[in-house]
Design a protein around this motif. Structure first.
Motif, PDB file in Angstrom:
ATOM      1  N   LEU A 106       0.824  -1.212   0.000  1.00  0.00           N
ATOM      2  CA  LEU A 106       0.000   0.000   0.000  1.00  0.00           C
ATOM      3  C   LEU A 106       0.857   1.260   0.000  1.00  0.00           C
ATOM      4  O   LEU A 106       1.922   1.310   0.612  1.00  0.00           O
ATOM      5  CB  LEU A 106      -0.909   0.015   1.234  1.00  0.00           C
ATOM      6  CG  LEU A 106      -1.933  -1.116   1.324  1.00  0.00           C
ATOM      7  CD1 LEU A 106      -2.602  -1.116   2.686  1.00  0.00           C
ATOM      8  CD2 LEU A 106      -2.980  -0.969   0.216  1.00  0.00           C
ATOM      9  N   LEU A 107       0.357   2.310  -0.658  1.00  0.00           N
ATOM     10  CA  LEU A 107       1.065   3.585  -0.658  1.00  0.00           C
ATOM     11  C   LEU A 107       1.126   4.186   0.748  1.00  0.00           C
ATOM     12  O   LEU A 107       1.977   5.025   1.036  1.00  0.00           O
ATOM     13  CB  LEU A 107       0.379   4.555  -1.632  1.00  0.00           C
ATOM     14  CG  LEU A 107       0.714   4.237  -3.093  1.00  0.00           C
ATOM     15  CD1 LEU A 107      -0.364   4.713  -4.030  1.00  0.00           C
ATOM     16  CD2 LEU A 107       2.053   4.826  -3.472  1.00  0.00           C
ATOM     17  N   TYR A 108       0.239   3.754   1.611  1.00  0.00           N
ATOM     18  CA  TYR A 108       0.233   4.141   3.022  1.00  0.00           C
ATOM     19  C   TYR A 108       1.594   3.856   3.660  1.00  0.00           C
ATOM     20  O   TYR A 108       2.053   4.586   4.543  1.00  0.00           O
ATOM     21  CB  TYR A 108      -0.861   3.314   3.701  1.00  0.00           C
ATOM     22  CG  TYR A 108      -1.226   3.648   5.120  1.00  0.00           C
ATOM     23  CD1 TYR A 108      -2.207   4.601   5.396  1.00  0.00           C
ATOM     24  CD2 TYR A 108      -0.659   2.972   6.191  1.00  0.00           C
ATOM     25  CE1 TYR A 108      -2.607   4.872   6.707  1.00  0.00           C
ATOM     26  CE2 TYR A 108      -1.051   3.238   7.497  1.00  0.00           C
ATOM     27  CZ  TYR A 108      -2.022   4.192   7.749  1.00  0.00           C
ATOM     28  OH  TYR A 108      -2.413   4.451   9.038  1.00  0.00           O
ATOM     29  N   TYR A 109       2.236   2.774   3.201  1.00  0.00           N
ATOM     30  CA  TYR A 109       3.530   2.367   3.750  1.00  0.00           C
ATOM     31  C   TYR A 109       4.672   2.566   2.749  1.00  0.00           C
ATOM     32  O   TYR A 109       5.722   1.929   2.874  1.00  0.00           O
ATOM     33  CB  TYR A 109       3.474   0.896   4.170  1.00  0.00           C
ATOM     34  CG  TYR A 109       2.456   0.609   5.246  1.00  0.00           C
ATOM     35  CD1 TYR A 109       2.535   1.212   6.493  1.00  0.00           C
ATOM     36  CD2 TYR A 109       1.406  -0.279   5.009  1.00  0.00           C
ATOM     37  CE1 TYR A 109       1.601   0.949   7.482  1.00  0.00           C
ATOM     38  CE2 TYR A 109       0.471  -0.553   6.000  1.00  0.00           C
ATOM     39  CZ  TYR A 109       0.566   0.066   7.234  1.00  0.00           C
ATOM     40  OH  TYR A 109      -0.355  -0.185   8.216  1.00  0.00           O
ATOM     41  N   LEU A 110       4.497   3.420   1.778  1.00  0.00           N
ATOM     42  CA  LEU A 110       5.523   3.622   0.754  1.00  0.00           C
ATOM     43  C   LEU A 110       6.890   3.986   1.336  1.00  0.00           C
ATOM     44  O   LEU A 110       7.906   3.475   0.863  1.00  0.00           O
ATOM     45  CB  LEU A 110       5.061   4.681  -0.249  1.00  0.00           C
ATOM     46  CG  LEU A 110       6.015   4.966  -1.418  1.00  0.00           C
ATOM     47  CD1 LEU A 110       6.264   3.702  -2.234  1.00  0.00           C
ATOM     48  CD2 LEU A 110       5.450   6.073  -2.317  1.00  0.00           C
ATOM     49  N   PRO A 111       6.971   4.858   2.352  1.00  0.00           N
ATOM     50  CA  PRO A 111       8.298   5.170   2.907  1.00  0.00           C
ATOM     51  C   PRO A 111       9.048   3.937   3.413  1.00  0.00           C
ATOM     52  O   PRO A 111      10.271   3.861   3.277  1.00  0.00           O
ATOM     53  CB  PRO A 111       7.970   6.145   4.051  1.00  0.00           C
ATOM     54  CG  PRO A 111       6.714   6.827   3.601  1.00  0.00           C
ATOM     55  CD  PRO A 111       5.920   5.718   2.948  1.00  0.00           C
ATOM     56  N   LEU A 112       8.333   2.978   3.969  1.00  0.00           N
ATOM     57  CA  LEU A 112       8.975   1.748   4.434  1.00  0.00           C
ATOM     58  C   LEU A 112       9.605   1.003   3.259  1.00  0.00           C
ATOM     59  O   LEU A 112      10.754   0.552   3.335  1.00  0.00           O
ATOM     60  CB  LEU A 112       7.952   0.850   5.130  1.00  0.00           C
ATOM     61  CG  LEU A 112       8.457  -0.530   5.571  1.00  0.00           C
ATOM     62  CD1 LEU A 112       9.412  -0.394   6.749  1.00  0.00           C
ATOM     63  CD2 LEU A 112       7.294  -1.450   5.935  1.00  0.00           C
ATOM     64  N   THR A 113       8.847   0.875   2.177  1.00  0.00           N
ATOM     65  CA  THR A 113       9.353   0.181   0.991  1.00  0.00           C
ATOM     66  C   THR A 113      10.552   0.902   0.397  1.00  0.00           C
ATOM     67  O   THR A 113      11.542   0.272   0.009  1.00  0.00           O
ATOM     68  CB  THR A 113       8.241   0.054  -0.068  1.00  0.00           C
ATOM     69  OG1 THR A 113       7.270  -0.884   0.401  1.00  0.00           O
ATOM     70  CG2 THR A 113       8.791  -0.443  -1.397  1.00  0.00           C
ATOM     71  N   ILE A 114      10.482   2.229   0.333  1.00  0.00           N
ATOM     72  CA  ILE A 114      11.589   3.016  -0.227  1.00  0.00           C
ATOM     73  C   ILE A 114      12.833   2.880   0.641  1.00  0.00           C
ATOM     74  O   ILE A 114      13.947   2.720   0.126  1.00  0.00           O
ATOM     75  CB  ILE A 114      11.186   4.497  -0.367  1.00  0.00           C
ATOM     76  CG1 ILE A 114      10.063   4.651  -1.406  1.00  0.00           C
ATOM     77  CG2 ILE A 114      12.388   5.351  -0.749  1.00  0.00           C
ATOM     78  CD1 ILE A 114      10.409   4.145  -2.793  1.00  0.00           C
ATOM     79  N   ALA A 115      12.664   2.927   1.951  1.00  0.00           N
ATOM     80  CA  ALA A 115      13.808   2.771   2.857  1.00  0.00           C
ATOM     81  C   ALA A 115      14.481   1.418   2.657  1.00  0.00           C
ATOM     82  O   ALA A 115      15.709   1.298   2.763  1.00  0.00           O
ATOM     83  CB  ALA A 115      13.353   2.932   4.308  1.00  0.00           C
ATOM     84  N   GLU A 116      13.669   0.414   2.333  1.00  0.00           N
ATOM     85  CA  GLU A 116      14.212  -0.921   2.085  1.00  0.00           C
ATOM     86  C   GLU A 116      14.846  -1.014   0.698  1.00  0.00           C
ATOM     87  O   GLU A 116      16.000  -1.427   0.557  1.00  0.00           O
ATOM     88  CB  GLU A 116      13.100  -1.959   2.214  1.00  0.00           C
ATOM     89  CG  GLU A 116      13.557  -3.385   1.919  1.00  0.00           C
ATOM     90  CD  GLU A 116      12.390  -4.369   1.848  1.00  0.00           C
ATOM     91  OE1 GLU A 116      12.588  -5.520   2.256  1.00  0.00           O
ATOM     92  OE2 GLU A 116      11.300  -3.990   1.372  1.00  0.00           O
TER      93      GLU A 116
END
Length: 342
Positions: A39-49
């Motif tokens: 979800l885009l709601y958690y996009l920062p988490l994915t980007i950090a990874e």
């Protein structure tokens, strides 16, 4: 032999900063639980990874994905995860139960949850009151999507017991549930919402991707996706928590400067749900609701508590320590770090 030594020395030099940071961390290897990582709601988490921001901080992170935020919450409470990438309101929900959780880095400054009805099963829909007796799909019961659905229902004079809440996840399963008519309405996030909207399988009733509308609906800033952990974990591992905050703030800033093409390249192919254009539209619709610097608004905890108490009688009348569920201590340090400011 000499050339090989130079190559090895160069590789060691490049790895040294992250290695030194890892040695300074109390818990460099940790597990983060999340409910609906795509979800885009958690996009920062994915980007950090995906962009290596966690690794740059010396962290070896395992991200475990669950069907919804309530399941991720259970993981950290049960001890199978160290930190949660989840909804801010969970820190408040658990306080009366004696479980001290604290948010320390923001990913979303508005819930981004959209409630919409199924045009096929509810062609004569006129108002939220028409949802009485209907089936509403959420990512998982007890998740932030469930909370928002209850909030919208309450404003229309309906109780949670007036509808049937069904967990449908945050991906293809949610889309299939709407298109097949298994549910009459859905409370979910992007890219699921944009995909359903573009195919004509959704009519939006409430949209908190728009910050101004979310603030108006909730009567103040409503913090959404964040990084939170048990207070005991934060107390024992301050350097580790700082490293996580650094990575998330760096991701927040990168997203604000990125274009749609950059985002599509940075996320896994599976996130696109088979349609690159839909994901781009979803990103553009949600970008304004994502945090720009990781800071939690000081009024956010009070706003979240009001929203929760409006839909959960068990939370009314209780004493809450609002200052105990959030801190900007780590985010302030992250934003002052020259390597993150860039």
């Amino acid at each position: 032999m000499q050339r090989r030594s130079v190559v090895l020395l160069g590789a060691t030099t490049l790895a040294a900063p992250a290695l030194l940071r890892a040695q300074a961390l109390e818990k460099p290897k940790l597990t983060i639980a999340v409910g609906g990582k795509n979800l885009l709601y958690y996009l920062p988490l994915t980007i950090a990874e995906s962009l290596g921001y966690f690794k740059a901080e010396g962290l070896d992170v395992t991200i475990v994905d669950f069907a919804g935020g309530s399941k991720a919450l259970q993981a950290v409470v049960g001890g199978s995860a160290d930190v949660v990438s989840g909804a801010f309101e969970h820190t408040l929900i658990m306080q009366p139960k004696g479980i001290r959780l604290r948010a320390f880095a923001l990913q979303g400054r508005a819930p981004q949850v959209v409630l919409g009805i199924n045009p096929k099963t509810m062609p004569g829909f006129k108002s939220v009151a028409d949802l009485k007796g209907k089936k509403i799909g959420v990512t998982a019961p007890g998740s932030s999507t469930n909370v928002l659905a209850n909030f919208v229902l309450a404003k229309a004079g309906l109780k949670p017991s007036d509808v049937s809440i069904i967990g449908v996840g945050a991906g293809a399963g949610a889309v299939a549930a709407m298109r097949s008519g298994q549910i009459d309405a859905i409370s979910n996030l992007d890219p699921v919402i944009t995909l359903l909207q573009r195919s004509g399988d959704l009519k939006i009733v409430s949209d908190t991707r728009i910050v101004a509308e979310a603030d108006k609906a909730f009567g103040g800033p409503m913090p959404a996706g964040c990084m939170y952990a048990p207070q005991s974990f934060i107390d024992k591992n301050p350097a580790t928590v700082q490293a996580i905050a650094n990575a998330i703030v760096r991701a927040d800033k990168w997203i604000q400067a990125a274009g749609p093409a950059d985002i599509v390249k940075a996320v896994p192919e599976s996130y696109l749900l088979g349609d690159r254009a839909v994901y781009i539209d979803a990103f553009l619709a949600s970008k304004g609701a994502l945090s720009v610097d990781g800071a939690i608004p000081p009024e956010g905890a009070a706003t979240a508590l009001r929203a929760l108490q409006s839909v959960d009688d068990s939370l009314k009348g209780g004493k809450f320590d609002l200052a105990a569920v959030w801190t900007n201590e780590f985010v302030k340090k992250a934003n002052a770090d020259p390597k993150i400011r860039r």
